[in-house]
Scaffold this motif. Structure first.
Motif, PDB file in Angstrom:
ATOM      1  N   ASN A 123      56.153  61.399  36.627  1.00 27.23           N
ATOM      2  CA  ASN A 123      55.091  61.719  37.595  1.00 27.23           C
ATOM      3  C   ASN A 123      54.299  62.780  37.600  1.00 27.23           C
ATOM      4  OD1 ASN A 123      55.763  59.215  38.999  1.00 27.23           O
ATOM      5  ND2 ASN A 123      57.440  60.115  40.141  1.00 27.23           N
ATOM      6  N   PRO A 124      55.229  64.185  37.203  1.00 24.92           N
ATOM      7  CA  PRO A 124      54.375  65.379  37.072  1.00 24.92           C
ATOM      8  C   PRO A 124      53.349  65.027  36.149  1.00 24.92           C
ATOM      9  CG  PRO A 124      56.427  65.935  37.139  1.00 24.92           C
ATOM     10  CD  PRO A 124      56.597  64.365  36.912  1.00 24.92           C
ATOM     11  N   ILE A 125      53.190  64.595  34.795  1.00 24.25           N
ATOM     12  CA  ILE A 125      52.207  64.104  33.850  1.00 24.25           C
ATOM     13  C   ILE A 125      50.946  63.209  34.703  1.00 24.25           C
ATOM     14  CG2 ILE A 125      51.586  63.169  31.891  1.00 24.25           C
ATOM     15  CD1 ILE A 125      53.762  64.275  30.435  1.00 24.25           C
ATOM     16  N   VAL A 126      51.490  62.396  35.270  1.00 26.47           N
ATOM     17  CA  VAL A 126      50.472  61.239  35.821  1.00 26.47           C
ATOM     18  C   VAL A 126      49.829  62.001  36.694  1.00 26.47           C
ATOM     19  CG1 VAL A 126      50.218  59.259  37.147  1.00 26.47           C
ATOM     20  CG2 VAL A 126      51.920  59.236  35.215  1.00 26.47           C
ATOM     21  N   ASN A 127      50.456  62.738  37.809  1.00 27.58           N
ATOM     22  CA  ASN A 127      49.708  63.515  39.017  1.00 27.58           C
ATOM     23  C   ASN A 127      48.695  64.452  38.365  1.00 27.58           C
ATOM     24  OD1 ASN A 127      51.353  62.122  40.630  1.00 27.58           O
ATOM     25  ND2 ASN A 127      52.758  63.722  41.171  1.00 27.58           N
ATOM     26  N   ALA A 128      48.928  65.125  37.276  1.00 20.59           N
ATOM     27  CA  ALA A 128      48.026  66.024  36.686  1.00 20.59           C
ATOM     28  C   ALA A 128      46.735  65.319  36.030  1.00 20.59           C
ATOM     29  CB  ALA A 128      48.741  67.098  35.636  1.00 20.59           C
ATOM     30  N   LEU A 129      47.102  64.217  35.475  1.00 21.33           N
ATOM     31  CA  LEU A 129      46.064  63.352  35.016  1.00 21.33           C
ATOM     32  C   LEU A 129      45.203  62.761  36.057  1.00 21.33           C
ATOM     33  CD1 LEU A 129      47.579  61.500  32.059  1.00 21.33           C
ATOM     34  CD2 LEU A 129      46.035  63.460  31.869  1.00 21.33           C
ATOM     35  N   ASN A 130      45.786  62.254  36.977  1.00 19.23           N
ATOM     36  CA  ASN A 130      45.179  61.861  38.195  1.00 19.23           C
ATOM     37  C   ASN A 130      43.964  62.875  39.001  1.00 19.23           C
ATOM     38  OD1 ASN A 130      45.606  59.147  38.211  1.00 19.23           O
ATOM     39  ND2 ASN A 130      47.605  59.651  39.265  1.00 19.23           N
ATOM     40  N   LYS A 131      44.437  64.292  38.860  1.00 19.50           N
ATOM     41  CA  LYS A 131      43.637  65.170  39.599  1.00 19.50           C
ATOM     42  C   LYS A 131      42.349  65.259  38.650  1.00 19.50           C
ATOM     43  CE  LYS A 131      47.219  67.956  41.687  1.00 19.50           C
ATOM     44  NZ  LYS A 131      48.114  69.360  41.401  1.00 19.50           N
ATOM     45  N   THR A 132      42.282  64.942  37.492  1.00 15.67           N
ATOM     46  CA  THR A 132      41.079  64.920  36.837  1.00 15.67           C
ATOM     47  C   THR A 132      40.270  63.709  36.634  1.00 15.67           C
ATOM     48  OG1 THR A 132      42.096  64.218  34.386  1.00 15.67           O
ATOM     49  CG2 THR A 132      42.382  66.630  34.985  1.00 15.67           C
ATOM     50  N   LYS A 133      40.632  62.800  37.187  1.00 13.08           N
ATOM     51  CA  LYS A 133      40.255  61.432  37.425  1.00 13.08           C
ATOM     52  C   LYS A 133      38.762  61.308  37.834  1.00 13.08           C
ATOM     53  CE  LYS A 133      41.128  56.583  39.002  1.00 13.08           C
ATOM     54  NZ  LYS A 133      42.290  55.775  39.818  1.00 13.08           N
ATOM     55  N   VAL A 134      37.912  60.832  37.102  1.00 13.23           N
ATOM     56  CA  VAL A 134      36.321  60.502  37.387  1.00 13.23           C
ATOM     57  C   VAL A 134      36.170  59.242  37.144  1.00 13.23           C
ATOM     58  CG1 VAL A 134      34.037  61.157  36.700  1.00 13.23           C
ATOM     59  CG2 VAL A 134      35.818  62.970  36.530  1.00 13.23           C
ATOM     60  N   GLU A 135      35.163  58.595  37.998  1.00 12.65           N
ATOM     61  CA  GLU A 135      34.727  57.234  37.828  1.00 12.65           C
ATOM     62  C   GLU A 135      33.255  57.194  37.467  1.00 12.65           C
ATOM     63  OE1 GLU A 135      33.563  53.902  41.125  1.00 12.65           O
ATOM     64  OE2 GLU A 135      35.584  54.723  41.387  1.00 12.65           O
ATOM     65  N   ARG A 136      32.993  56.519  36.344  1.00 16.62           N
ATOM     66  CA  ARG A 136      31.877  56.247  35.888  1.00 16.62           C
ATOM     67  C   ARG A 136      31.292  54.844  35.472  1.00 16.62           C
ATOM     68  NH1 ARG A 136      32.756  60.908  31.226  1.00 16.62           N
ATOM     69  NH2 ARG A 136      32.784  62.795  32.700  1.00 16.62           N
ATOM     70  N   HIS A 137      30.090  54.566  35.099  1.00 17.14           N
ATOM     71  CA  HIS A 137      29.441  53.232  34.825  1.00 17.14           C
ATOM     72  C   HIS A 137      28.618  53.395  33.568  1.00 17.14           C
ATOM     73  CE1 HIS A 137      30.307  53.028  39.347  1.00 17.14           C
ATOM     74  NE2 HIS A 137      30.463  51.812  38.939  1.00 17.14           N
ATOM     75  N   PRO A 138      29.200  53.705  32.484  1.00 19.12           N
ATOM     76  CA  PRO A 138      28.770  53.967  31.132  1.00 19.12           C
ATOM     77  C   PRO A 138      28.099  52.696  30.877  1.00 19.12           C
ATOM     78  CG  PRO A 138      31.058  53.747  30.678  1.00 19.12           C
ATOM     79  CD  PRO A 138      30.706  53.392  32.330  1.00 19.12           C
ATOM     80  N   ASP A 139      27.057  53.046  29.666  1.00 13.70           N
ATOM     81  CA  ASP A 139      26.622  51.929  29.070  1.00 13.70           C
ATOM     82  C   ASP A 139      27.465  51.825  27.700  1.00 13.70           C
ATOM     83  OD1 ASP A 139      25.065  50.236  27.151  1.00 13.70           O
ATOM     84  OD2 ASP A 139      23.172  50.883  28.098  1.00 13.70           O
ATOM     85  N   LEU A 140      28.490  51.139  27.563  1.00 12.49           N
ATOM     86  CA  LEU A 140      29.438  50.860  26.588  1.00 12.49           C
ATOM     87  C   LEU A 140      28.795  50.659  25.430  1.00 12.49           C
ATOM     88  CD1 LEU A 140      32.440  49.606  28.355  1.00 12.49           C
ATOM     89  CD2 LEU A 140      32.171  51.949  27.764  1.00 12.49           C
ATOM     90  N   PHE A 141      27.961  49.679  25.506  1.00  8.32           N
ATOM     91  CA  PHE A 141      27.143  49.233  24.122  1.00  8.32           C
ATOM     92  C   PHE A 141      26.271  50.184  23.367  1.00  8.32           C
ATOM     93  CE2 PHE A 141      23.254  47.157  22.432  1.00  8.32           C
ATOM     94  CZ  PHE A 141      23.756  46.591  21.200  1.00  8.32           C
ATOM     95  N   LYS A 142      25.567  50.958  24.406  1.00  7.53           N
ATOM     96  CA  LYS A 142      24.743  52.090  23.856  1.00  7.53           C
ATOM     97  C   LYS A 142      25.703  53.057  23.220  1.00  7.53           C
ATOM     98  CE  LYS A 142      21.025  55.122  25.157  1.00  7.53           C
ATOM     99  NZ  LYS A 142      21.735  56.390  24.350  1.00  7.53           N
ATOM    100  N   GLU A 143      26.719  53.422  23.896  1.00 12.91           N
ATOM    101  CA  GLU A 143      27.586  54.701  23.275  1.00 12.91           C
ATOM    102  C   GLU A 143      28.120  54.108  22.010  1.00 12.91           C
ATOM    103  OE1 GLU A 143      30.522  55.565  25.984  1.00 12.91           O
ATOM    104  OE2 GLU A 143      29.373  56.557  27.395  1.00 12.91           O
ATOM    105  N   GLN A 144      28.506  52.595  21.919  1.00 17.00           N
ATOM    106  CA  GLN A 144      28.906  52.325  20.599  1.00 17.00           C
ATOM    107  C   GLN A 144      27.910  52.327  19.603  1.00 17.00           C
ATOM    108  OE1 GLN A 144      29.669  48.080  19.680  1.00 17.00           O
ATOM    109  NE2 GLN A 144      31.784  48.652  19.732  1.00 17.00           N
ATOM    110  N   GLN A 145      26.647  51.969  19.757  1.00 15.80           N
ATOM    111  CA  GLN A 145      25.722  51.913  18.846  1.00 15.80           C
ATOM    112  C   GLN A 145      25.181  53.435  18.509  1.00 15.80           C
ATOM    113  OE1 GLN A 145      24.434  48.931  17.450  1.00 15.80           O
ATOM    114  NE2 GLN A 145      26.321  48.260  18.412  1.00 15.80           N
ATOM    115  N   ASP A 146      25.035  54.125  19.515  1.00 13.61           N
ATOM    116  CA  ASP A 146      24.851  55.478  19.160  1.00 13.61           C
ATOM    117  C   ASP A 146      25.850  56.176  18.094  1.00 13.61           C
ATOM    118  OD1 ASP A 146      22.735  55.378  20.679  1.00 13.61           O
ATOM    119  OD2 ASP A 146      23.366  56.451  22.539  1.00 13.61           O
TER     120      ASP A 146
END
Length: 214
Positions: A123-146
C-alpha cells in the motif's frame, strides 16, 4: 483518458488506461520504449512503464519493477484482494493482437520473452504513486508517429556518421599506402649518388649512366 504516474525511482513515467476500450488504444499506439505489465491469469489494468531510450528489461531496477507491479496489482478487482499475485511483463513490441481477441486481450509474438514475478500487497508504494496521478487525453497516434520519425532520423544520422567515418578511414589507408610506395622508391638501394659514378677524363662513366637512365 489515460492516467499518468511519476515514479519515485527517477524520471520515469507509468501510465494506464481507464477501461478496456482505452487499453486497446494503448496496445495499438505504444512506443518502442514501453513495457507492459498485467496480473497473470486475472483481469487487471494494463500498466505501462516508459523506459528511457536504449534501456532493456534487464536495466529496470528492482524498485521500479516493484512500483509497476504494485500498481497493476492494486488495479485488479480480484488481485487487489489477494495478499500476493503473479505479474507478467514484456516489451510493448512483443504484444500480439488478433481479430479474434476481445477488447483488452493480448497474446505475445515471443512468449519466451515474457517475464513473471511474484508481488505482494504494498500500500505505501501504491499510495505514493496515486499522489502523482494525472489524468490526460493524449493524441496517442501522434505521439507514436512523432517518436517513430525521431527514431528514423536518429538512424539516418547514425548512418551518415558511420559513412563519414568509413570514408575517412579509407582515405587514411590510401594515404598510408601511397607513403609506403614512395618510401620504397626513395630507399638508398634505389638511389644513385655522384660517388657511385666513377668519373673519367672523357666523362665515359657519366655518359654510360645517362645511357642507362634514358
Amino acid at each position: 483518458m489515460v492516467f499518468y504516474f511519476t515514479s519515485g525511482c527517477g524520471e520515469y513515467t507509468l501510465y494506464m488506461g481507464k477501461d478496456k476500450y482505452e487499453n486497446e488504444d494503448l496496445i495499438k499506439y505504444g512506443l518502442p520504449e514501453d513495457v507492459w505489465f498485467h496480473v497473470d491469469d486475472l483481469s487487471s489494468a494494463h500498466v505501462y512503464l516508459r523506459m528511457k531510450p536504449g534501456m532493456t528489461l534487464d536495466d529496470i531496477s528492482e524498485n521500479l519493477l516493484l512500483e509497476c507491479s504494485s500498481l497493476v496489482k492494486a488495479n485488479s478487482i480480484q488481485g487487489c484482494k489477494k495478499s500476493s499475485v503473479y505479474v507478467v511483463y514484456t516489451r510493448w513490441k512483443n504484444l500480439k493482437k488478433t481479430n479474434s481477441m476481445v477488447d483488452g486481450q493480448v497474446g505475445f509474438h515471443r512468449p519466451e520473452n515474457v517475464r513473471r514475478m511474484l508481488i505482494e500487497k504494498n500500500n505505501p508504494i501504491v499510495n505514493a504513486l496515486n499522489k502523482t496521478k494525472v489524468e490526460r487525453h493524449p493524441d496517442l497516434f501522434k505521439e507514436q508517429q512523432d517518436r517513430l520519425r525521431e527514431i528514423q532520423e536518429q538512424k539516418k544520422q547514425h548512418k551518415r556518421m558511420e559513412d563519414k567515418k568509413k570514408r575517412l578511414e579509407e582515405l587514411q589507408k590510401r594515404k598510408e599506402k601511397e607513403e609506403r610506395s614512395y618510401d620504397r622508391i626513395m630507399t638508398s638501394e634505389n638511389m644513385v649518388s655522384n660517388k657511385d659514378i666513377q668519373a673519367s677524363a672523357d666523362n665515359s662513366a657519366a655518359e654510360a649512366y645517362e645511357d642507362d637512365f634514358f
